[in-house]
Scaffold this active site. Structure first.
Site, PDB file in Angstrom:
ATOM      1  N   ASP A 203      44.386  47.701  -2.985  1.00 58.39           N
ATOM      2  CA  ASP A 203      45.259  47.907  -4.132  1.00 58.39           C
ATOM      3  C   ASP A 203      45.068  49.379  -4.456  1.00 58.39           C
ATOM      4  O   ASP A 203      44.035  49.756  -5.018  1.00 58.39           O
ATOM      5  CB  ASP A 203      44.841  47.031  -5.308  1.00 58.39           C
ATOM      6  CG  ASP A 203      45.841  47.149  -6.438  1.00 58.39           C
ATOM      7  OD1 ASP A 203      46.181  48.290  -6.802  1.00 58.39           O
ATOM      8  OD2 ASP A 203      46.297  46.115  -6.950  1.00 58.39           O
ATOM      9  N   HIS A 204      46.022  50.222  -4.078  1.00 58.27           N
ATOM     10  CA  HIS A 204      45.728  51.650  -4.121  1.00 58.27           C
ATOM     11  C   HIS A 204      45.517  52.172  -5.540  1.00 58.27           C
ATOM     12  O   HIS A 204      44.919  53.218  -5.727  1.00 58.27           O
ATOM     13  CB  HIS A 204      46.788  52.466  -3.364  1.00 58.27           C
ATOM     14  CG  HIS A 204      48.058  52.682  -4.111  1.00 58.27           C
ATOM     15  ND1 HIS A 204      49.051  51.739  -4.205  1.00 58.27           N
ATOM     16  CD2 HIS A 204      48.511  53.750  -4.819  1.00 58.27           C
ATOM     17  CE1 HIS A 204      50.044  52.229  -4.927  1.00 58.27           C
ATOM     18  NE2 HIS A 204      49.756  53.431  -5.310  1.00 58.27           N
ATOM     19  N   HIS A 266      48.739  45.938  -9.224  1.00 58.99           N
ATOM     20  CA  HIS A 266      48.262  47.161  -9.871  1.00 58.99           C
ATOM     21  C   HIS A 266      47.992  46.995 -11.374  1.00 58.99           C
ATOM     22  O   HIS A 266      46.956  47.401 -11.877  1.00 58.99           O
ATOM     23  CB  HIS A 266      49.280  48.297  -9.702  1.00 58.99           C
ATOM     24  CG  HIS A 266      49.705  48.518  -8.277  1.00 58.99           C
ATOM     25  ND1 HIS A 266      48.850  48.373  -7.213  1.00 58.99           N
ATOM     26  CD2 HIS A 266      50.898  48.886  -7.737  1.00 58.99           C
ATOM     27  CE1 HIS A 266      49.498  48.654  -6.086  1.00 58.99           C
ATOM     28  NE2 HIS A 266      50.737  48.955  -6.383  1.00 58.99           N
TER      29      HIS A 266
END
Ligand code: BG6
Length: 516
Positions: A203-204, A266
Site C-alpha cells: 500500500d504505497h 490508502h
C-alpha cells in the site's frame, strides 16, 4: 532475516537521531510485468535512487520479466530513458551506467511452466555471477488476472522455496481483490506458495514519509497522546484530493471506483495510523495487530445507514485552474452512463473507548480543485469561560498532518493580537519537512523496496487487515447496488469540492470541511 526481528546496526557517530532500519540483504528482485507502467515510472526509478543514495548493496540484481522478447541491453536502454524521465534525483550517467549492469531481462510467458524453469536457471546463473546469495524478491507488478498463473508456476518451478540459508519473498501490488470474497481467494492463492511472513502486500501510502511520521508524532512526543481521545478530540477529517482525472485507466477504474481504489486501502491505512493504540513494540506484527483492531472496531453500515453516512459522487464537466475538463462519462473508455463513483465522502465511527462518539470524516475524489492529502485533528473548544464567555466564535485547535504535497505538520491555536485591546485570532505553528530537514523525502517505493529486501513487513498490509477492510467496504457496495436502498450518485462539476451532499454530511453535525 526473519520478519519483525530488529537487527541492530553498528552505531555511526556521523548519523544523528535514532536509526532503526536494517540493511537490505543481497538479493535478486524479479519483476513480473517488466514492460509495464509501474516498472518504468516507479520501481526502476526507486531502485536507481536508492542505489544512488548508497543504500543498495552492490550484490543486488534486478531481473525484469514479461512476455515480450527483449535483450538485456534493450531493456537497459529502455529503462535508462524511463529513469531519466521519472527519477526523483537528476540521473548521473556514471551512476546509471554502473546500476544498469545489474539489470537483466528474461522473456517469460506467465502461463508457461517451462518458461519458469528457464527463469530459475537464469536466476541461479545470476546468483553465481553477482553473489546475490539465492535471496529472491518476486514483485507481481501485473494485473490481478496474472497473479494465479505466476504463483502456480513459481511454485511448480520450486522458486517459492529458497535455497538453504536464503529467503524468497513476494510483493503483491494492489488492487488486492475487488471484494472480500476475491481478496480471500487471492490470499489463498498467495499462501499456497508463500507463507504470510514472506508476503508483502503493497500500500504505497504507508511508504510516504509523512504517513510514517504519524506514529512518531503520536508516540515519540509526550504531549499528544494524553489528548488523543474522545475527551479532547471533537472530530477528525481525512482528505485525499486529486486534480487528475481517470488518466487512461478507465479499464480498471470503471470496475473499481473511488471507494475500492482509495478508501479500502490508502485511506483506511491512514486512519489506522491515526487511531491505533500504541503497539507494545515496533515489530511488524505488533504494529499490524493494533491497526487491524481499528478496522475491526469500525461501525459497519448497511441499508439506510449507508445513505445517511456515505455520499457518492461523480465529476461532470467543469474547469480546473481555468482549464476546461470533460465529464467522467465523457472520458475515453468510460461508459457514457457509468455509475462509477469518482468521489466519496464518509462519516465513520470507531466503536472503542478511545474514539467513542468522535466522527471521522473522510473524502476522496478525482478532478477536485487542488491536489493534496491531509489529516486534520480538530480538538474540542476551550470551555466557555473567560475569553470565549461571550464570543462563541473562538476557533478550535487543529493539528494538521500534511501527507502531500508540502509535507509537514501545523498546529492552529489562539493568540492575542498585538494592540491595546484584547483581540484573539488563530495563528499557526508550522513545520515543513523541506525547510527543517533540507532534503527531499524519498519516494514511497524506495522505502518499501528497501524494507522488503531487509525483511521488514511493518509498512505492508497483513492478510487480516486487508480482509477486514473489505468486509467494511463490501457492506457499502452492497447497499449501493441494492435497488431499494441505493442512494443517488451525485454529480458535481469538475473543479468543485464534490457534491453539495458532502457538505451536508458535515453540516448536519454542525461542522464544515477544512479548506485545503
Ligand atoms: C493509486 C490509485 O493507488 O493511488 C490512483 O489507484 C491514485 O487512482 C493514486 O491516483 C494516488 O497516489 P499518489 O501517491 O499519487 O497520491
Amino acid at each position: 532475516m526473519n520478519e519483525g526481528s530488529a537487527r541492530s546496526i553498528p552505531s555511526n557517530p556521523l548519523r544523528e537521531g535514532i536509526v532503526t532500519r536494517s540493511a537490505p540483504d543481497p538479493c535478486t528482485v524479479v519483476i513480473f510485468g517488466a514492460t509495464g507502467d509501474l516498472t518504468h515510472r516507479k520501481l526502476i526509478p526507486a531502485l536507481y535512487n536508492i542505489a544512488a543514495d548508497g543504500e543498495l548493496p552492490p550484490q543486488v540484481a534486478v531481473v525484469g520479466t514479461a512476455r515480450r522478447e527483449k535483450t538485456d541491453e534493450g531493456f537497459r536502454t529502455e529503462l535508462g530513458e524511463a529513469v531519466r524521465k521519472f527519477s526523483r534525483q537528476t540521473v548521473r550517467d556514471d551512476l546509471w551506467d554502473g546500476f544498469a549492469q545489474s539489470l537483466y531481462y528474461q522473456t517469460t510467458d506467465f502461463g508457461d511452466p517451462e518458461g519458469f524453469q528457464r527463469l530459475r536457471t537464469r536466476l541461479e546463473e545470476i546468483d553465481q555471477e553477482r553473489g546475490t546469495g539465492g535471496n529472491r524478491l518476486f514483485y507481481l507488478a501485473v494485473a490481478p488476472s496474472q497473479f494465479e498463473p505466476i504463483l502456480k508456476n513459481l511454485k511448480a518451478a520450486g522458486l517459492h522455496k529458497p535455497p538453504e540459508g536464503a529467503w524468497a519473498r513476494v510483493i503483491v501490488e494492489k488492487p488486492f481483490g475487488t471484494d472480500l470474497a476475491s481478496a480471500r481467494h487471492l490470499n489463498e492463492m498467495v499462501s499456497a506458495a508463500f507463507p504470510e511472513k514472506d508476503t508483502y502486500r503493497i500500500d504505497h501510502f504507508l511508504g510516504k514519509e509523512t504517513a510514517q511520521n504519524i506514529l512518531v508524532l503520536r508516540f515519540a512526543n509526550a504531549i499528544f497522546e494524553p489528548l488523543w481521545n474522545t475527551r479532547y478530540i471533537d472530530h477528525v477529517q481525512i482528505t485525499a484530493a486529486e486534480t487528475l482525472g481517470v488518466e487512461g485507466r478507465a479499464g480498471y477504474y470503471e470496475g473499481a471506483g473511488a471507494l475500492r481504489d482509495m478508501v479500502q486501502n490508502h485511506l483506511l491505512q491512514l486512519l489506522c495510523l491515526v487511531a491505533m493504540e500504541p503497539p507494545t513494540d515496533l515489530s511488524a506484527d505488533s504494529v499490524r495487530d493494533e491497526k487491524v483492531r481499528v478496522v475491526r472496531s469500525l461501525r459497519h453500515y448497511s441499508g439506510e445507514a449507508v445513505a445517511a453516512n456515505v455520499v457518492r459522487g461523480q465529476y461532470a464537466a467543469g474547469a480546473i485552474a481555468g482549464k476546461q475538463v470533460p465529464a467522467y462519462r465523457a472520458e475515453a473508455n468510460v461508459n457514457p452512463e457509468s455509475t462509477t463513483e469518482t468521489f466519496v465522502a464518509l462519516r465513520l465511527l470507531i466503536d472503542n473507548w478511545r474514539w467513542a462518539d468522535v466522527p471521522i470524516y473522510m473524502r476522496v475524489g478525482k478532478r477536485l480543485p487542488k491536489s493534496g492529502t491531509e489529516i486534520s485533528v480538530h480538538f474540542k473548544k476551550a470551555p466557555s469561560v473567560l475569553f470565549n464567555k461571550e464570543s462563541q466564535a473562538l476557533d478550535q485547535n487543529v493539528l494538521v498532518i500534511r501527507i502531500q504535497p508540502d509535507e509537514g505538520i501545523s498546529l492552529r491555536m489562539q493568540a492575542k493580537m498585538p494592540g491595546t485591546s484584547l483581540r484573539i485570532e488563530p495563528v499557526k505553528m508550522d513545520f515543513h519537512y523541506g525547510t527543517s530537514f533540507g532534503k527531499a523525502s524519498p519516494e514511497a517505493y524506495e522505502r518499501l523496496l528497501l524494507d522488503a529486501m531487509s525483511g521488514d513487513a511493518t509498512l505492508f498490509a497483513r492478510r487480516d487487515e486487508v480482509e477486514q477492510a473489505w468486509a467494511f467496504i463490501d457492506a457499502i457496495e452492497d447497499a449501493w447496488s441494492a435497488a431499494e436502498s441505493a442512494p443517488p450518485l451525485c454529480q458535481h462539476p469538475a473543479g468543485s469540492w464534490g457534491p453539495d451532499e458532502a457538505d451536508a454530511l458535515l453540516a448536519r453535525d454542525g461542522r464544515t470541511w477544512r479548506r485545503l
